[in-house]
Design an enzyme around this catalytic site. Sequence first.
Site, PDB file in Angstrom:
ATOM      1  N   CYS A  46       0.825  -1.227   0.000  1.00  0.00           N
ATOM      2  CA  CYS A  46       0.000   0.000   0.000  1.00  0.00           C
ATOM      3  C   CYS A  46       0.848   1.261   0.000  1.00  0.00           C
ATOM      4  O   CYS A  46       0.410   2.313  -0.474  1.00  0.00           O
ATOM      5  CB  CYS A  46      -0.935   0.019   1.203  1.00  0.00           C
ATOM      6  SG  CYS A  46      -2.111  -1.320   1.185  1.00  0.00           S
ATOM      7  N   HIS A  58      -3.524   7.481   3.925  1.00  0.00           N
ATOM      8  CA  HIS A  58      -3.852   6.235   3.219  1.00  0.00           C
ATOM      9  C   HIS A  58      -5.289   5.855   3.562  1.00  0.00           C
ATOM     10  O   HIS A  58      -5.690   5.882   4.721  1.00  0.00           O
ATOM     11  CB  HIS A  58      -2.882   5.137   3.650  1.00  0.00           C
ATOM     12  CG  HIS A  58      -3.226   3.785   3.094  1.00  0.00           C
ATOM     13  ND1 HIS A  58      -3.547   3.596   1.768  1.00  0.00           N
ATOM     14  CD2 HIS A  58      -3.310   2.566   3.679  1.00  0.00           C
ATOM     15  CE1 HIS A  58      -3.801   2.313   1.568  1.00  0.00           C
ATOM     16  NE2 HIS A  58      -3.673   1.677   2.710  1.00  0.00           N
ATOM     17  N   ASN A 108     -10.216   0.211   0.184  1.00  0.00           N
ATOM     18  CA  ASN A 108      -8.757   0.315   0.223  1.00  0.00           C
ATOM     19  C   ASN A 108      -8.201  -0.115  -1.139  1.00  0.00           C
ATOM     20  O   ASN A 108      -8.269  -1.285  -1.496  1.00  0.00           O
ATOM     21  CB  ASN A 108      -8.235  -0.592   1.348  1.00  0.00           C
ATOM     22  CG  ASN A 108      -6.723  -0.556   1.491  1.00  0.00           C
ATOM     23  OD1 ASN A 108      -6.023   0.000   0.643  1.00  0.00           O
ATOM     24  ND2 ASN A 108      -6.221  -1.158   2.545  1.00  0.00           N
TER      25      ASN A 108
HETATM   26  O1  UT7 Z   1      -3.804  -0.958   3.599  1.00  0.00           O
HETATM   27  C1  UT7 Z   1      -2.851  -1.687   4.292  1.00  0.00           C
HETATM   28  C2  UT7 Z   1      -3.093  -1.726   5.708  1.00  0.00           C
HETATM   29  N1  UT7 Z   1      -4.346  -2.324   6.077  1.00  0.00           N
HETATM   30  C3  UT7 Z   1      -5.041  -1.781   7.054  1.00  0.00           C
HETATM   31  O2  UT7 Z   1      -4.690  -0.720   7.501  1.00  0.00           O
HETATM   32  C4  UT7 Z   1      -6.194  -2.531   7.674  1.00  0.00           C
HETATM   33  C5  UT7 Z   1      -6.038  -2.539   9.174  1.00  0.00           C
HETATM   34  N2  UT7 Z   1      -7.057  -3.254   9.940  1.00  0.00           N
HETATM   35  C6  UT7 Z   1      -8.361  -2.899   9.964  1.00  0.00           C
HETATM   36  O3  UT7 Z   1      -8.756  -1.974   9.294  1.00  0.00           O
HETATM   37  C7  UT7 Z   1      -9.277  -3.648  10.900  1.00  0.00           C
HETATM   38  O4  UT7 Z   1      -8.526  -4.447  11.788  1.00  0.00           O
HETATM   39  C8  UT7 Z   1     -10.310  -4.551  10.163  1.00  0.00           C
HETATM   40  C9  UT7 Z   1     -11.359  -3.675   9.501  1.00  0.00           C
HETATM   41  C10 UT7 Z   1      -9.609  -5.408   9.137  1.00  0.00           C
HETATM   42  C11 UT7 Z   1     -11.036  -5.463  11.164  1.00  0.00           C
HETATM   43  O5  UT7 Z   1     -11.629  -4.702  12.189  1.00  0.00           O
HETATM   44  P1  UT7 Z   1     -11.472  -5.157  13.715  1.00  0.00           P
HETATM   45  O6  UT7 Z   1     -12.289  -4.259  14.522  1.00  0.00           O
HETATM   46  O7  UT7 Z   1      -9.992  -5.220  13.997  1.00  0.00           O
HETATM   47  O8  UT7 Z   1     -12.133  -6.599  13.705  1.00  0.00           O
HETATM   48  P2  UT7 Z   1     -11.497  -8.015  14.048  1.00  0.00           P
HETATM   49  O9  UT7 Z   1     -10.583  -8.462  12.963  1.00  0.00           O
HETATM   50  O10 UT7 Z   1     -10.962  -7.967  15.436  1.00  0.00           O
HETATM   51  O11 UT7 Z   1     -12.780  -8.938  14.015  1.00  0.00           O
HETATM   52  C12 UT7 Z   1     -13.861  -8.749  14.946  1.00  0.00           C
HETATM   53  C13 UT7 Z   1     -14.954  -9.755  14.646  1.00  0.00           C
HETATM   54  C14 UT7 Z   1     -14.463 -11.185  14.546  1.00  0.00           C
HETATM   55  O12 UT7 Z   1     -15.427 -12.009  15.165  1.00  0.00           O
HETATM   56  P3  UT7 Z   1     -15.233 -12.529  16.686  1.00  0.00           P
HETATM   57  O13 UT7 Z   1     -13.947 -13.296  16.677  1.00  0.00           O
HETATM   58  O14 UT7 Z   1     -15.169 -11.292  17.522  1.00  0.00           O
HETATM   59  O15 UT7 Z   1     -16.447 -13.362  16.891  1.00  0.00           O
HETATM   60  C15 UT7 Z   1     -14.427 -11.478  13.071  1.00  0.00           C
HETATM   61  O16 UT7 Z   1     -14.649 -12.833  12.771  1.00  0.00           O
HETATM   62  O17 UT7 Z   1     -15.552  -9.472  13.375  1.00  0.00           O
HETATM   63  C16 UT7 Z   1     -15.589 -10.663  12.584  1.00  0.00           C
HETATM   64  N3  UT7 Z   1     -15.488 -10.267  11.170  1.00  0.00           N
HETATM   65  C17 UT7 Z   1     -16.552  -9.978  10.412  1.00  0.00           C
HETATM   66  N4  UT7 Z   1     -17.861  -9.985  10.661  1.00  0.00           N
HETATM   67  C18 UT7 Z   1     -18.679  -9.609   9.663  1.00  0.00           C
HETATM   68  C19 UT7 Z   1     -14.345 -10.104  10.445  1.00  0.00           C
HETATM   69  N5  UT7 Z   1     -14.671  -9.685   9.206  1.00  0.00           N
HETATM   70  C20 UT7 Z   1     -16.020  -9.599   9.155  1.00  0.00           C
HETATM   71  C21 UT7 Z   1     -16.927  -9.227   8.162  1.00  0.00           C
HETATM   72  N6  UT7 Z   1     -18.240  -9.244   8.447  1.00  0.00           N
HETATM   73  N7  UT7 Z   1     -16.532  -8.825   6.913  1.00  0.00           N
END
Ligand code: UT7
Length: 327
Positions: A113, A254, A284
């Site tokens: 990225c 970004h 993104n």
């Molecule tokens: O561009 C390069 C750099 N990339 C980034 O900067 C991305 C950085 N990370 C993020 O933006 C965030 O971490 C995400 C948007 C990817 C995820 O958000 P989060 O608040 O960190 O969520 P998480 O990964 O901790 O997941 C929370 C819950 C999980 O369920 P449990 O384990 O709490 O039951 C996931 O399974 O959300 C669940 N989950 C979803 N649920 C519905 C993960 N993806 C989805 C989804 N829809 N698409």
Amino acid sequence: MSNFSYIRGFGYYVPERAYTNADLEKFVDTTDEWITTRTGITERRIVENQTSADLAFEAAKKALEDAKMDADELTHILVATFTGDMYIPSTACLVMKRLGIKNKIPIDIGAACSGFVFAVETARAFVALNPDAKILVCGSEVVTSRVNWEDRSTCVLFGDGAGAIVVTSENSDSSAKIIDVLLSSEGEDTALLVRGGGSSCSYKMGDVVGDAHFVHMNGREIYKKAVRAMPAIAKELFAKHDITSDDIDIFIPHQANMRIIEAVGKKLNIPREKVFVNVNKFGNTSAASIPIALAEAKETGFVKKGDLTLVTTFGGGLTWGASLIQF
Ligand code: UT7
């Protein structure tokens, strides 16, 4: 001769087809509510039969038009991408071909990225070597070709698109001055954001494409690192130029996640109205995110002549960087 490089033209292109969160709900186990509250993304553009070179070509035409330049005046073509059309030839070579020009120096740059900001620094180095250099710098991605549509933790986040600028040593009324670029990286956490399928993954004719070929991300860890790294490198840039965040007119971060954008803005004390955001409509777009945002901010008048603009980027590697641009 000036020691600075200038941006003479800006352009961006996104595919026409938009997928809303509701469209994704139909084939991915997700909800509009989850995507909107966790990321701020409501839709993203997805190609139909277009490649990264095709998108870069469209953005390049607009940047050249904005710069009032013919393609043949270019000396170098840099394309930042992690979803190039092929390993050989480079996507930059393919863009050169699409532009109908030859005898240029086409180079692909890979820093995930952060690739576009790394490419801008590379362009500045070429301009320092040769003040006559006229460099097309593109960030172009068809990320959706390399997401696993069964992995809801990644596939909802990304979109396709391209942005381009022309970097020269010549100043003009309409050009923007690249005051500085700072880049950084660490090799500890290479596994946090990966798209494999290269030489680490040998396969033979007839093998089924495996999981390694697609994007894998530890979102939570990347999130924490991004929210620390971008403000830190921006502050380093402020200190180097003896300015504070009060001097910043426009902030172009970004576009990965609205929560990251807000957290970085808050850490830098930059008020929300100075922050450019389009992650809601494009998702993104990786290396295309910054050049699309720069071109759109200029086109819409969000950034105006004279505005001191801070850019920050973060991506796989891990890599990150920041730039100061005076419009
Ligand atoms: O561009 C390069 C750099 N990339 C980034 O900067 C991305 C950085 N990370 C993020 O933006 C965030 O971490 C995400 C948007 C990817 C995820 O958000 P989060 O608040 O960190 O969520 P998480 O990964 O901790 O997941 C929370 C819950 C999980 O369920 P449990 O384990 O709490 O039951 C996931 O399974 O959300 C669940 N989950 C979803 N649920 C519905 C993960 N993806 C989805 C989804 N829809 N698409």
